[in-house]
Design a protein around this motif. Structure first.
Motif, mmCIF file in Angstrom:
data_model
loop_
_atom_site.group_PDB
_atom_site.id
_atom_site.type_symbol
_atom_site.label_atom_id
_atom_site.label_comp_id
_atom_site.label_asym_id
_atom_site.label_seq_id
_atom_site.Cartn_x
_atom_site.Cartn_y
_atom_site.Cartn_z
ATOM 1 N N ALA A 20 2.975 5.677 5.765
ATOM 2 C CA ALA A 20 1.662 5.283 5.250
ATOM 3 C C ALA A 20 1.816 3.977 4.472
ATOM 4 O O ALA A 20 2.895 3.655 3.976
ATOM 5 C CB ALA A 20 1.088 6.378 4.360
ATOM 6 N N ASN A 22 0.678 1.302 1.437
ATOM 7 C CA ASN A 22 0.137 1.212 0.070
ATOM 8 C C ASN A 22 -0.135 -0.249 -0.270
ATOM 9 O O ASN A 22 0.524 -1.148 0.274
ATOM 10 C CB ASN A 22 1.146 1.803 -0.914
ATOM 11 C CG ASN A 22 1.259 3.301 -0.740
ATOM 12 O OD1 ASN A 22 0.378 4.043 -1.161
ATOM 13 N ND2 ASN A 22 2.308 3.754 -0.074
ATOM 14 N N ASP A 48 6.075 5.638 1.709
ATOM 15 C CA ASP A 48 5.534 6.911 2.204
ATOM 16 C C ASP A 48 6.064 7.217 3.587
ATOM 17 O O ASP A 48 5.780 6.477 4.545
ATOM 18 C CB ASP A 48 4.003 6.812 2.277
ATOM 19 C CG ASP A 48 3.346 6.956 0.924
ATOM 20 O OD1 ASP A 48 3.962 7.539 0.009
ATOM 21 O OD2 ASP A 48 2.193 6.488 0.789
ATOM 22 N N VAL A 109 0.720 10.609 3.991
ATOM 23 C CA VAL A 109 -0.157 10.028 2.960
ATOM 24 C C VAL A 109 0.235 10.469 1.552
ATOM 25 O O VAL A 109 -0.228 9.896 0.569
ATOM 26 C CB VAL A 109 -1.659 10.394 3.191
ATOM 27 C CG1 VAL A 109 -2.091 10.103 4.610
ATOM 28 C CG2 VAL A 109 -1.961 11.853 2.836
ATOM 29 N N GLY A 113 1.201 8.368 -3.761
ATOM 30 C CA GLY A 113 0.035 8.804 -4.540
ATOM 31 C C GLY A 113 0.403 9.977 -5.440
ATOM 32 O O GLY A 113 0.059 10.012 -6.624
ATOM 33 N N THR A 150 -9.366 7.347 -4.684
ATOM 34 C CA THR A 150 -8.194 6.530 -4.332
ATOM 35 C C THR A 150 -7.099 7.482 -3.849
ATOM 36 O O THR A 150 -7.168 8.703 -4.057
ATOM 37 C CB THR A 150 -7.650 5.755 -5.554
ATOM 38 O OG1 THR A 150 -7.219 6.708 -6.534
ATOM 39 C CG2 THR A 150 -8.693 4.837 -6.177
ATOM 40 N N SER A 151 -6.089 6.894 -3.250
ATOM 41 C CA SER A 151 -4.975 7.708 -2.795
ATOM 42 C C SER A 151 -4.304 8.409 -3.981
ATOM 43 O O SER A 151 -4.006 9.613 -3.940
ATOM 44 C CB SER A 151 -4.008 6.775 -2.077
ATOM 45 O OG SER A 151 -2.940 7.478 -1.622
ATOM 46 N N GLN A 315 -5.182 -2.221 5.360
ATOM 47 C CA GLN A 315 -5.180 -1.728 3.974
ATOM 48 C C GLN A 315 -5.759 -2.782 3.042
ATOM 49 O O GLN A 315 -6.541 -2.495 2.139
ATOM 50 C CB GLN A 315 -3.755 -1.357 3.549
ATOM 51 C CG GLN A 315 -3.624 -0.178 2.567
ATOM 52 C CD GLN A 315 -4.301 -0.365 1.218
ATOM 53 O OE1 GLN A 315 -4.366 -1.468 0.671
ATOM 54 N NE2 GLN A 315 -4.813 0.711 0.664
ATOM 55 N N LYS A 322 -9.411 7.005 2.368
ATOM 56 C CA LYS A 322 -8.617 6.988 3.605
ATOM 57 C C LYS A 322 -7.251 6.374 3.291
ATOM 58 O O LYS A 322 -7.126 5.559 2.370
ATOM 59 C CB LYS A 322 -9.276 6.103 4.667
ATOM 60 C CG LYS A 322 -10.500 6.697 5.333
ATOM 61 C CD LYS A 322 -10.083 7.495 6.539
ATOM 62 C CE LYS A 322 -11.191 8.190 7.289
ATOM 63 N NZ LYS A 322 -12.314 8.731 6.588
ATOM 64 N N LYS A 323 -6.239 6.751 4.085
ATOM 65 C CA LYS A 323 -4.919 6.130 3.940
ATOM 66 C C LYS A 323 -4.530 5.568 5.306
ATOM 67 O O LYS A 323 -4.609 6.273 6.315
ATOM 68 C CB LYS A 323 -3.898 7.190 3.500
ATOM 69 C CG LYS A 323 -2.573 6.613 3.103
ATOM 70 C CD LYS A 323 -2.390 6.723 1.609
ATOM 71 C CE LYS A 323 -1.119 6.052 1.156
ATOM 72 N NZ LYS A 323 -1.017 6.051 -0.294
#
Ligand SMILES: NC(=O)c1ccc[n+]([C@@H]2O[C@H](COP(=O)([O-])OP(=O)(O)OC[C@H]3O[C@@H](n4cnc5c(N)ncnc54)[C@H](OP(=O)(O)O)[C@@H]3O)[C@@H](O)[C@H]2O)c1
Length: 328
Positions: A20, A22, A48, A109, A113, A150-151, A315, A322-323
């Motif tokens: 994922a 960031n 991630d 994800v 986070g 947010t994530s 991103q 959403k991620k």
């Protein structure tokens, strides 16, 4: 010759299956060592990751070859521990098994986070909340999570509820139902002109456990936006209880007397009891029992490492609950 006894951190090697993205990943690419001055280039990124165990260190007892796992990739520590590659090294106590029904893409994800939220919520010198458990042990206290969609926020809401706290959060109205599904008792629009008095009224008569301030980073926006922290400081100042704000971004320079605000750092939970409390003691059981879900939802934007750059751009444009994920 003297003999030496040492506490080695145990590690595993995984075949990466999904990663994922960031904000920090593209920010390091765009701004280089402005963010982390000690970074040496060439640099391999990615925090991630989810994948399949293909080798275990001699001290590892929790994992075996073939296990499906998710973990925090410590890309700032060494290239071997970065996520954006075919194989990566994870630390035993920063890795969790994932249930068969959870895809690698969905699981990916979670780690950064979760770790950022855990740092702010549980570390010594931060909010120092009771640790999460399955089932939760109610505390009767209430927490403000600014930026619940947010994530970091999606993980913070679930962790705090699992730790026995009521969570009041902020998000755009279109995400109210989502943050409530994750466990928030009330949601408020962070862009409303009455957000501060609305939150102060919501905490009236409650025992405040403090606040976690989270904002967003978009390309071209102020990377050091202190708005969420400033708003949280106003709310905790006017409420009864713990007047402490843990900040996922930077706290302001001036904080009123009687209030504390401190920056929390995801990877720092690797070095104290919080990493184990979350990745070993809590997450595998909570995922298995469905009391913790992978959130926000994964948006898979490509397959293969060649899709990482496009994923950075997706991103960078900004996401809402959403991620951005790349399947490998
Ligand atoms: N300290 C650390 O170790 C660490 C680690 C990771 C991330 N972070 C920081 O944590 C923050 C969040 O990162 P992330 O990856 O979780 O973000 P993200 O998922 O990319 O953020 C997108 C979300 O931000 C929300 N948002 C936008 N402006 C907001 C505001 N003013 N107040 C509250 N929410 C707002 C949006 O909510 P709506 O769509 O509902 O409007 C959207 O869902 C960033 O500042 C990041 O740099 C810090």
């Amino acid at each position: 010759m003297p003999s030496n006894t040492a506490a080695w951190l145990t590690k595993i090697v995984i075949k990466t299956k999904a990663v994922a993205i960031n904000p920090v990943d593209w920010a390091i690419q765009a701004k280089g060592d402005v963010i982390f001055p000690w970074l040496a280039f060439p640099y391999l990124g990615g925090s991630d990751v989810a994948g399949e165990v293909c080798e275990t260190g001699s001290g590892v007892t929790r994992f075996k070859v073939g296990d499906r796992v998710v973990g925090l990739a410590l890309c700032l520590s060494s290239a071997a521990e970065a996520a954006f590659q075919e194989y990566t090294v994870l630390r035993d106590h920063m890795t969790s098994h994932i249930p068969n029904g959870l895809s690698y893409e969905s699981a990916s994800v979670i780690p950064l986070g979760l770790s950022t939220a855990a740092s702010g919520l549980f570390q010594k010198g931060m909010l120092e909340l009771q640790h999460p458990s399955v089932p939760p042990k109610p505390t009767g206290k209430s927490l403000l999570v600014w930026g619940g969609s947010t994530s970091v926020g999606c993980n913070a809401i679930q962790l705090a509820v699992a730790a026995g706290y009521e969570v009041i959060t902020t998000a755009s109205p279109k995400n109210f139902a989502y943050v409530k599904k994750l466990g928030a008792s009330q949601a408020f629009d962070y862009s409303s002109p009455t957000i501060i008095p609305d939150l102060i009224a919501a905490f009236k008569g409650k025992s405040l456990a403090g606040a976690l301030a989270i904002g967003a980073v978009k390309a071209g926006s102020n990377f050091l936006d202190k708005g969420p922290a400033i708003a949280c400081i106003e709310v905790v100042s006017a409420s009864d209880g713990n007047k402490f704000v843990a900040c996922a971004g930077h706290p302001p320079d001036d904080v009123p007397e009687g209030v504390s605000a401190k920056f929390c750092m995801s990877a720092s939970i690797t070095d104290d009891e919080v990493g184990k409390a979350v990745f070993v003691d809590f997450l595998p059981k909570a995922l298995e029992e469905g009391t913790f879900v992978a959130a926000p939802e994964a948006e898979v934007v490509g397959k293969g490492l060649e899709s990482i750059q496009g994923a950075f751009e997706a991103q960078m444009k900004g996401v809402s609950a959403k991620k951005i994920v790349v399947s490998l």
